[in-house]
Design a protein around this motif. Structure first.
Motif, PDB file in Angstrom:
ATOM      1  N   ILE A 122      32.696  35.234  43.400  1.00  0.00           N
ATOM      2  CA  ILE A 122      33.816  35.118  42.824  1.00  0.00           C
ATOM      3  C   ILE A 122      34.651  36.666  42.696  1.00  0.00           C
ATOM      4  N   ALA A 123      35.877  36.616  43.286  1.00  0.00           N
ATOM      5  CA  ALA A 123      36.578  37.915  42.927  1.00  0.00           C
ATOM      6  C   ALA A 123      38.110  37.635  42.706  1.00  0.00           C
ATOM      7  N   PRO A 124      38.546  38.604  41.818  1.00  0.00           N
ATOM      8  CA  PRO A 124      39.971  38.516  41.604  1.00  0.00           C
ATOM      9  C   PRO A 124      40.875  39.238  42.590  1.00  0.00           C
ATOM     10  N   VAL A 125      42.071  38.946  42.822  1.00  0.00           N
ATOM     11  CA  VAL A 125      43.130  39.580  43.340  1.00  0.00           C
ATOM     12  C   VAL A 125      43.477  40.816  42.415  1.00  0.00           C
ATOM     13  N   PRO A 126      43.291  41.998  43.146  1.00  0.00           N
ATOM     14  CA  PRO A 126      43.342  43.366  42.464  1.00  0.00           C
ATOM     15  C   PRO A 126      44.763  43.700  42.124  1.00  0.00           C
ATOM     16  N   LEU A 127      44.869  44.584  41.005  1.00  0.00           N
ATOM     17  CA  LEU A 127      46.173  45.235  41.007  1.00  0.00           C
ATOM     18  C   LEU A 127      45.837  46.475  41.494  1.00  0.00           C
ATOM     19  N   HIS A 128      47.127  47.362  41.567  1.00  0.00           N
ATOM     20  CA  HIS A 128      46.798  48.830  41.936  1.00  0.00           C
ATOM     21  C   HIS A 128      46.275  49.458  40.876  1.00  0.00           C
ATOM     22  N   SER A 129      45.453  50.542  41.153  1.00  0.00           N
ATOM     23  CA  SER A 129      44.993  51.389  40.048  1.00  0.00           C
ATOM     24  C   SER A 129      45.738  51.948  39.100  1.00  0.00           C
ATOM     25  N   ALA A 130      47.222  52.314  39.718  1.00  0.00           N
ATOM     26  CA  ALA A 130      47.938  53.024  38.664  1.00  0.00           C
ATOM     27  C   ALA A 130      48.569  51.659  37.643  1.00  0.00           C
ATOM     28  N   ARG A 131      48.703  50.462  38.315  1.00  0.00           N
ATOM     29  CA  ARG A 131      49.257  49.635  37.397  1.00  0.00           C
ATOM     30  C   ARG A 131      48.282  49.169  36.540  1.00  0.00           C
ATOM     31  N   GLU A 132      46.878  48.959  37.069  1.00  0.00           N
ATOM     32  CA  GLU A 132      45.798  48.697  36.014  1.00  0.00           C
ATOM     33  C   GLU A 132      45.735  49.539  34.970  1.00  0.00           C
ATOM     34  N   ARG A 133      46.044  50.880  35.252  1.00  0.00           N
ATOM     35  CA  ARG A 133      45.644  51.941  34.047  1.00  0.00           C
ATOM     36  C   ARG A 133      47.022  51.762  33.087  1.00  0.00           C
ATOM     37  N   GLU A 134      48.223  51.406  33.657  1.00  0.00           N
ATOM     38  CA  GLU A 134      49.214  51.441  32.584  1.00  0.00           C
ATOM     39  C   GLU A 134      48.998  50.215  32.035  1.00  0.00           C
ATOM     40  N   ARG A 135      48.681  49.079  32.345  1.00  0.00           N
ATOM     41  CA  ARG A 135      48.587  47.830  31.784  1.00  0.00           C
ATOM     42  C   ARG A 135      47.173  47.782  30.621  1.00  0.00           C
ATOM     43  N   GLY A 136      46.155  48.427  31.376  1.00  0.00           N
ATOM     44  CA  GLY A 136      45.108  48.413  30.560  1.00  0.00           C
ATOM     45  C   GLY A 136      43.933  47.214  31.073  1.00  0.00           C
ATOM     46  N   TYR A 137      44.311  46.651  31.985  1.00  0.00           N
ATOM     47  CA  TYR A 137      43.412  45.483  32.683  1.00  0.00           C
ATOM     48  C   TYR A 137      43.973  44.755  33.689  1.00  0.00           C
ATOM     49  N   ASN A 138      43.159  44.159  34.395  1.00  0.00           N
ATOM     50  CA  ASN A 138      43.599  43.091  35.253  1.00  0.00           C
ATOM     51  C   ASN A 138      43.589  41.697  34.847  1.00  0.00           C
ATOM     52  N   GLN A 139      44.776  41.198  34.652  1.00  0.00           N
ATOM     53  CA  GLN A 139      44.740  39.769  34.053  1.00  0.00           C
ATOM     54  C   GLN A 139      43.832  38.584  34.938  1.00  0.00           C
ATOM     55  N   SER A 140      43.885  38.648  36.270  1.00  0.00           N
ATOM     56  CA  SER A 140      43.184  38.242  37.015  1.00  0.00           C
ATOM     57  C   SER A 140      41.684  38.364  36.906  1.00  0.00           C
ATOM     58  N   GLU A 141      41.313  39.317  36.802  1.00  0.00           N
ATOM     59  CA  GLU A 141      39.885  39.679  36.409  1.00  0.00           C
ATOM     60  C   GLU A 141      39.272  39.243  35.164  1.00  0.00           C
ATOM     61  N   LEU A 142      40.020  39.281  34.123  1.00  0.00           N
ATOM     62  CA  LEU A 142      39.876  38.545  32.893  1.00  0.00           C
ATOM     63  C   LEU A 142      39.489  36.881  33.169  1.00  0.00           C
ATOM     64  N   ILE A 143      40.247  36.417  34.126  1.00  0.00           N
ATOM     65  CA  ILE A 143      40.064  35.047  34.247  1.00  0.00           C
ATOM     66  C   ILE A 143      38.966  34.852  35.083  1.00  0.00           C
ATOM     67  N   THR A 144      38.684  35.714  36.049  1.00  0.00           N
ATOM     68  CA  THR A 144      37.351  35.577  37.000  1.00  0.00           C
ATOM     69  C   THR A 144      36.131  35.548  36.078  1.00  0.00           C
ATOM     70  N   ARG A 145      36.264  36.582  35.287  1.00  0.00           N
ATOM     71  CA  ARG A 145      34.942  36.829  34.513  1.00  0.00           C
ATOM     72  C   ARG A 145      34.544  35.587  33.740  1.00  0.00           C
ATOM     73  N   SER A 146      35.512  34.855  33.024  1.00  0.00           N
ATOM     74  CA  SER A 146      35.401  33.531  32.530  1.00  0.00           C
ATOM     75  C   SER A 146      34.753  32.396  33.424  1.00  0.00           C
ATOM     76  N   VAL A 147      35.494  32.200  34.740  1.00  0.00           N
ATOM     77  CA  VAL A 147      35.258  31.430  35.783  1.00  0.00           C
ATOM     78  C   VAL A 147      33.655  31.704  35.948  1.00  0.00           C
ATOM     79  N   ALA A 148      33.306  32.979  36.569  1.00  0.00           N
ATOM     80  CA  ALA A 148      32.044  33.048  36.874  1.00  0.00           C
ATOM     81  C   ALA A 148      30.967  32.950  36.021  1.00  0.00           C
ATOM     82  N   CYS A 149      31.377  33.163  34.604  1.00  0.00           N
ATOM     83  CA  CYS A 149      30.294  32.702  33.727  1.00  0.00           C
ATOM     84  C   CYS A 149      30.111  31.153  33.506  1.00  0.00           C
ATOM     85  N   GLU A 150      31.322  30.388  33.729  1.00  0.00           N
ATOM     86  CA  GLU A 150      31.132  29.040  33.619  1.00  0.00           C
ATOM     87  C   GLU A 150      30.224  28.569  34.786  1.00  0.00           C
TER      88      GLU A 150
END
Length: 237
Positions: A122-150
């Motif tokens: 399972i993998a998320p659609v990535p953000l550009h590194s600059a956008r992820e640094r600015e936001r502090g996280y990738n929202q799709s990665e937060l979702i995939t973490r939960s999906v993979a755990c389940e």
């Protein structure tokens, strides 16, 4: 944990006890274990079935160009402003509790599908590194973490990387979205050996025309992935 962290949590718990936080979509007081959105609202959000025209239409396009082998989504990102509120809370406010709930719901749909439940990565659609640094996280990665755990499936949050920063897809029509995102992703060389022969589930927060997730899938197919599945918390009407 720093002593000040413990004190701030105690203070927050006291405030929440005296002034229970309200649901962001209906304003009812939240119960213990509820965050941002109450269970009643979650249950009433407009769902989308795997067999509905909106899913089938996008999936058919994917099948025609052989980019993605199956897809699904949980909610309709349309007239129900509460779904938009949930997505925006995750996307712009880092509401991890919402990402976890999205992940649980996506996982339930994947588990019920004979084909997609065979995913191995399972993998998320990535953000550009600059956008992820600015936001502090990738929202799709937060979702995939939960999906993979389940699903208890290997989670590779850095399998794909964005090679250039693109303009927001909301500025473009379908053709403009395709051009905007073309060539914007690649498989991380360090993880390329995890792709060949694997069935991979790609996850995003919202699928609109499918241009972004199709571009990601194309790179994974180039790397030898046997099948690519796509899933999202919401799909745009």
């Amino acid at each position: 944990m720093k002593p000040t962290d413990g004190l701030s949590r105690i203070a927050e718990s006291f405030v929440n006890f005296v002034y229970p936080p309200s649901c962001t979509t209906c304003s009812r007081d939240l119960k213990r274990g509820e965050f941002y959105i109450c269970s009643r609202c979650w249950d009433s959000f407009e769902r989308v079935a795997r067999t509905e025209t909106i899913i089938q239409g996008i999936e058919e396009k994917f099948l025609r160009d052989e980019s993605i082998d199956a897809m699904d989504a949980v909610f309709l990102f349309g007239d129900d402003s509460r779904v938009r509120t949930a997505v925006h809370l995750l996307k712009y406010n880092g509401a991890e509790a919402i990402a976890k709930r999205f992940g649980v719901l996506i996982a339930a749909k994947i588990a019920a599908d004979v084909k997609m439940s065979s995913c191995e990565v399972i993998a998320p659609v990535p953000l550009h590194s600059a956008r992820e640094r600015e936001r502090g996280y990738n929202q799709s990665e937060l979702i995939t973490r939960s999906v993979a755990c389940e699903l208890r499936v290997l989670h590779l949050p850095r399998l794909l990387k964005r090679t250039r920063q693109t303009q927001t897809q909301t500025l473009f029509d379908a053709e403009g979205r395709r051009r905007n995102i073309a060539g914007a992703f690649t498989v991380d060389d360090r993880l390329a050996n995890r792709v060949a022969g694997r069935k991979i589930l790609l996850v995003d927060d919202v699928i609109t025309t499918g241009s972004t997730i199709r571009e990601c899938a194309g790179e994974l197919k180039k790397g030898g992935a046997s099948e690519i599945y796509a899933a999202s918390a919401a799909i745009t009407v």
